[in-house]
Design an enzyme around this catalytic site. Structure first.
Site, PDB file in Angstrom:
ATOM      1  N   LEU A  67       0.825  -1.222   0.000  1.00 46.68           N
ATOM      2  CA  LEU A  67       0.000   0.000   0.000  1.00 46.68           C
ATOM      3  C   LEU A  67       0.857   1.269   0.000  1.00 46.68           C
ATOM      4  O   LEU A  67       1.819   1.364   0.761  1.00 46.68           O
ATOM      5  CB  LEU A  67      -0.899   0.008   1.239  1.00 46.68           C
ATOM      6  N   GLY A  81       3.675   3.126  -4.654  1.00 54.69           N
ATOM      7  CA  GLY A  81       3.922   3.437  -6.064  1.00 54.69           C
ATOM      8  C   GLY A  81       3.489   2.355  -7.028  1.00 54.69           C
ATOM      9  O   GLY A  81       3.744   2.447  -8.220  1.00 54.69           O
ATOM     10  N   LEU A  82       2.813   1.312  -6.511  1.00 56.87           N
ATOM     11  CA  LEU A  82       2.373   0.231  -7.395  1.00 56.87           C
ATOM     12  C   LEU A  82       0.868   0.281  -7.665  1.00 56.87           C
ATOM     13  O   LEU A  82       0.287  -0.686  -8.158  1.00 56.87           O
ATOM     14  CB  LEU A  82       2.765  -1.140  -6.812  1.00 56.87           C
ATOM     15  N   SER A 129      -4.298   1.687  -4.844  1.00 56.69           N
ATOM     16  CA  SER A 129      -5.596   2.375  -4.730  1.00 56.69           C
ATOM     17  C   SER A 129      -6.401   2.220  -6.021  1.00 56.69           C
ATOM     18  O   SER A 129      -7.600   1.946  -5.982  1.00 56.69           O
ATOM     19  CB  SER A 129      -5.408   3.852  -4.389  1.00 56.69           C
ATOM     20  N   ASP A 185      -3.152   5.603 -13.562  1.00 58.44           N
ATOM     21  CA  ASP A 185      -3.223   4.389 -12.746  1.00 58.44           C
ATOM     22  C   ASP A 185      -4.516   3.607 -12.991  1.00 58.44           C
ATOM     23  O   ASP A 185      -4.503   2.386 -13.133  1.00 58.44           O
ATOM     24  CB  ASP A 185      -3.163   4.750 -11.245  1.00 58.44           C
TER      25      ASP A 185
HETATM   26  N1  LIG Z   1      -5.755  -4.130  -0.122  1.00 56.54           N
HETATM   27  C1  LIG Z   1      -6.266  -2.972   0.313  1.00 56.54           C
HETATM   28  N2  LIG Z   1      -7.165  -2.939   1.323  1.00 56.54           N
HETATM   29  C2  LIG Z   1      -7.677  -1.776   1.753  1.00 56.54           C
HETATM   30  N3  LIG Z   1      -7.346  -0.574   1.283  1.00 56.54           N
HETATM   31  C3  LIG Z   1      -6.463  -0.528   0.280  1.00 56.54           C
HETATM   32  C4  LIG Z   1      -5.888  -1.717  -0.262  1.00 56.54           C
HETATM   33  N4  LIG Z   1      -5.047  -1.358  -1.252  1.00 56.54           N
HETATM   34  C5  LIG Z   1      -5.094   0.002  -1.306  1.00 56.54           C
HETATM   35  N5  LIG Z   1      -5.932   0.499  -0.400  1.00 56.54           N
HETATM   36  C6  LIG Z   1      -6.212   1.924  -0.172  1.00 56.54           C
HETATM   37  O1  LIG Z   1      -5.365   2.690  -1.017  1.00 56.54           O
HETATM   38  C7  LIG Z   1      -4.482   3.510  -0.226  1.00 56.54           C
HETATM   39  C8  LIG Z   1      -3.118   3.612  -0.892  1.00 56.54           C
HETATM   40  O2  LIG Z   1      -3.258   4.429  -2.051  1.00 56.54           O
HETATM   41  P1  LIG Z   1      -2.120   5.439  -2.538  1.00 56.54           P
HETATM   42  O3  LIG Z   1      -2.614   6.080  -3.777  1.00 56.54           O
HETATM   43  O4  LIG Z   1      -1.672   6.293  -1.411  1.00 56.54           O
HETATM   44  O5  LIG Z   1      -0.910   4.470  -2.861  1.00 56.54           O
HETATM   45  P2  LIG Z   1      -0.766   3.416  -4.046  1.00 56.54           P
HETATM   46  O6  LIG Z   1      -1.967   3.480  -4.917  1.00 56.54           O
HETATM   47  O7  LIG Z   1      -0.440   2.093  -3.460  1.00 56.54           O
HETATM   48  O8  LIG Z   1       0.530   3.964  -4.793  1.00 56.54           O
HETATM   49  P3  LIG Z   1       0.620   5.030  -6.039  1.00 56.54           P
HETATM   50  O9  LIG Z   1      -0.677   5.770  -6.113  1.00 56.54           O
HETATM   51  O10 LIG Z   1       1.793   5.923  -5.692  1.00 56.54           O
HETATM   52  O11 LIG Z   1       0.897   4.165  -7.208  1.00 56.54           O
HETATM   53  C9  LIG Z   1      -4.432   2.811   1.121  1.00 56.54           C
HETATM   54  O12 LIG Z   1      -4.085   3.708   2.165  1.00 56.54           O
HETATM   55  C10 LIG Z   1      -5.875   2.321   1.247  1.00 56.54           C
HETATM   56  O13 LIG Z   1      -6.721   3.375   1.615  1.00 56.54           O
HETATM   57  C1  LIG Z   2       2.637  11.043  -9.117  1.00 62.00           C
HETATM   58  C2  LIG Z   2       1.570  10.474 -10.048  1.00 62.00           C
HETATM   59  O1  LIG Z   2       1.901  10.867 -11.386  1.00 62.00           O
HETATM   60  C3  LIG Z   2       1.581   8.937 -10.038  1.00 62.00           C
HETATM   61  C4  LIG Z   2       1.234   8.269  -8.748  1.00 62.00           C
HETATM   62  O2  LIG Z   2       1.127   6.862  -8.951  1.00 62.00           O
HETATM   63  C5  LIG Z   2       0.235  11.057  -9.663  1.00 62.00           C
HETATM   64  C6  LIG Z   2      -0.857  10.768 -10.689  1.00 62.00           C
HETATM   65  O3  LIG Z   2      -0.552  10.578 -11.873  1.00 62.00           O
HETATM   66  O4  LIG Z   2      -2.029  10.777 -10.294  1.00 62.00           O
HETATM   67 MG   LIG Z   3      -2.684   5.329  -5.745  1.00 60.48          MG
END
Ligand SMILES: Nc1ncnc2c1ncn2[C@@H]1O[C@H](COP(=O)(O)OP(=O)(O)OP(=O)(O)O)[C@@H](O)[C@H]1O
Ligand SMILES: C[C@@](O)(CCO)CC(=O)[O-]
Ligand SMILES: [Mg+2]
Length: 327
Positions: free
Chosen positions: A112, A115-116, A119, A163
């Site tokens: 979580l 960067g993968l 969400s 994303d």
């Molecule tokens: N398996 C899961 N169960 C519950 N909530 C989740 C789960 N996966 C993601 N989330 C939600 O998404 C949030 C993470 O989203 P965030 O956009 O901050 O990071 P990311 O999507 O993992 O990385 P990025 O957006 O940088 O690629 C968590 O805090 C939670 O609210």
């Molecule tokens: C940093 C960013 O470019 C990627 C986050 O995964 C933000 C976005 O595109 O929403």
């Molecule tokens: Mg995200």
């Protein structure tokens, strides 16, 4: 009861710059979030055991009052509920069933906030499962569109379509503003991912780049130069020339670093992969902490990262040509 899943992603090129209308190329990876939706009489019950080590269960009914039954940070609960809540609102809207109640269970193998794209995968899978449970089948691009609305709302307007489109469609995609496309003919890319066990604050990191861009013309030029890397990179992508793709990834990382979104642990994982002769390596996603992605078809970067201080986990992640799907 319906279970759907959707993949996470790495950015081959273009994060951050994509927020300002430059193109980006995210690629779906074989790590997924699974969401099970069951229609119930009313309200919304969420089970999200990955959200904290001990897990938690949130229950709340139509009045919107939340009753977390385990002691975790309220902000985490709100963020977790926000994505699911908005995804369910999209499903109710799509099925014209504003009163539909749901029990939602979330499970995934994407770290979580690293960067993968966990969400986006969560939101895409939740919209698919909840709409199907109501007897409606949306196209992948409709799901991508609705998932973008959710990320945009939950992240205070700081989200690109990258994303959510990538997670819904699978494979390598190209996103430039509202123009989202799948890049055909790309079936495999040898990704190795290093994870420092941490997370970045996407909103704060995006705001930092926005401020720099406003303050210095050369920071704006740096963002534009990332766009140039992406345009160069997409022409190389189809040729399978990993050497040049890697060189461009290295360059992209340098510019992200100049924009202040790398970190000591991300840099040290990037250098460990390069020292092990990966074709290239860069941070992926918002940065600040989380994951790097290296291009390496051998086991050398994988092995080097295992012994790199600050790298908590390392794994190979194949390109996932499948997007959202019912399980
Ligand atoms: N398996 C899961 N169960 C519950 N909530 C989740 C789960 N996966 C993601 N989330 C939600 O998404 C949030 C993470 O989203 P965030 O956009 O901050 O990071 P990311 O999507 O993992 O990385 P990025 O957006 O940088 O690629 C968590 O805090 C939670 O609210
Ligand atoms: C940093 C960013 O470019 C990627 C986050 O995964 C933000 C976005 O595109 O929403
Ligand atoms: Mg995200």
């Amino acid at each position: 009861m319906v279970t759907s899943s959707a993949p996470g992603k790495v950015y081959l090129f273009g994060e951050h710059a994509v927020v300002y209308g430059e193109p980006a190329v995210p690629c779906a990876i074989e790590r997924r979030v699974h969401v099970t939706a069951t229609e119930i009489d009313e309200g919304l019950r969420i089970h999200a055991n990955d959200l904290q080590l001990d897990g938690f269960t949130v229950e709340y009914s139509g009045d919107g009052e939340s009753h977390p039954d385990v002691d975790v940070a309220e902000s985490l609960v709100e963020a977790g509920m926000g994505y699911v809540n908005e995804a369910v609102a999209q499903a109710r809207d799509a099925a014209d069933a504003p009163e539909a109640g749901f029990e939602i269970s979330v499970e995934g193998d994407i770290p979580l906030g690293a960067g993968l794209g966990s969400s986006a995968a969560l939101v895409v899978a939740a919209i698919d499962a909840a709409t199907r449970e109501l007897g409606v089948e949306l196209s992948a691009s409709d799901i991508a569109d609705r998932a973008y609305q959710v990320e945009h709302a939950v992240q205070d307007g700081q989200a690109s379509r990258a994303d959510t489109f990538c997670s819904a469609m699978g494979g390598a995609v190209r996103v430039e503003g509202d123009d989202c496309r799948r890049l055909e003919g790309i079936d495999t890319l040898p990704f190795v991912i290093g994870y420092d066990g941490g997370a970045g604050d996407t909103g704060a990191l995006v705001a930092g780049v926005r401020d720099l861009r406003g303050k210095y013309d050369f920071a704006a030029d740096t963002v534009a130069a990332i766009g140039d890397i992406v345009r160069e990179g997409e022409s190389v992508l189809g040729t399978g020339d990993y050497e040049r793709l890697g060189e461009l990834m290295d360059f992209n990382h340098g510019l992200l670093s100049a924009l202040g979104v790398s970190s000591r642990s991300l840099d040290s994982m990037v250098w460990a992969a390069r020292d092990a002769d990966a074709h290239g390596a860069k941070l992926t996603g918002a940065g600040g902490g989380g994951c790097i992605v290296a291009l390496d078809e051998t086991d050398d970067a994988l092995t080097a990262l295992k012994y790199t201080p600050g790298c908590e986990d390392v794994f190979r992640a194949e390109l996932d040509t499948d997007g959202v799907r019912q399980e």
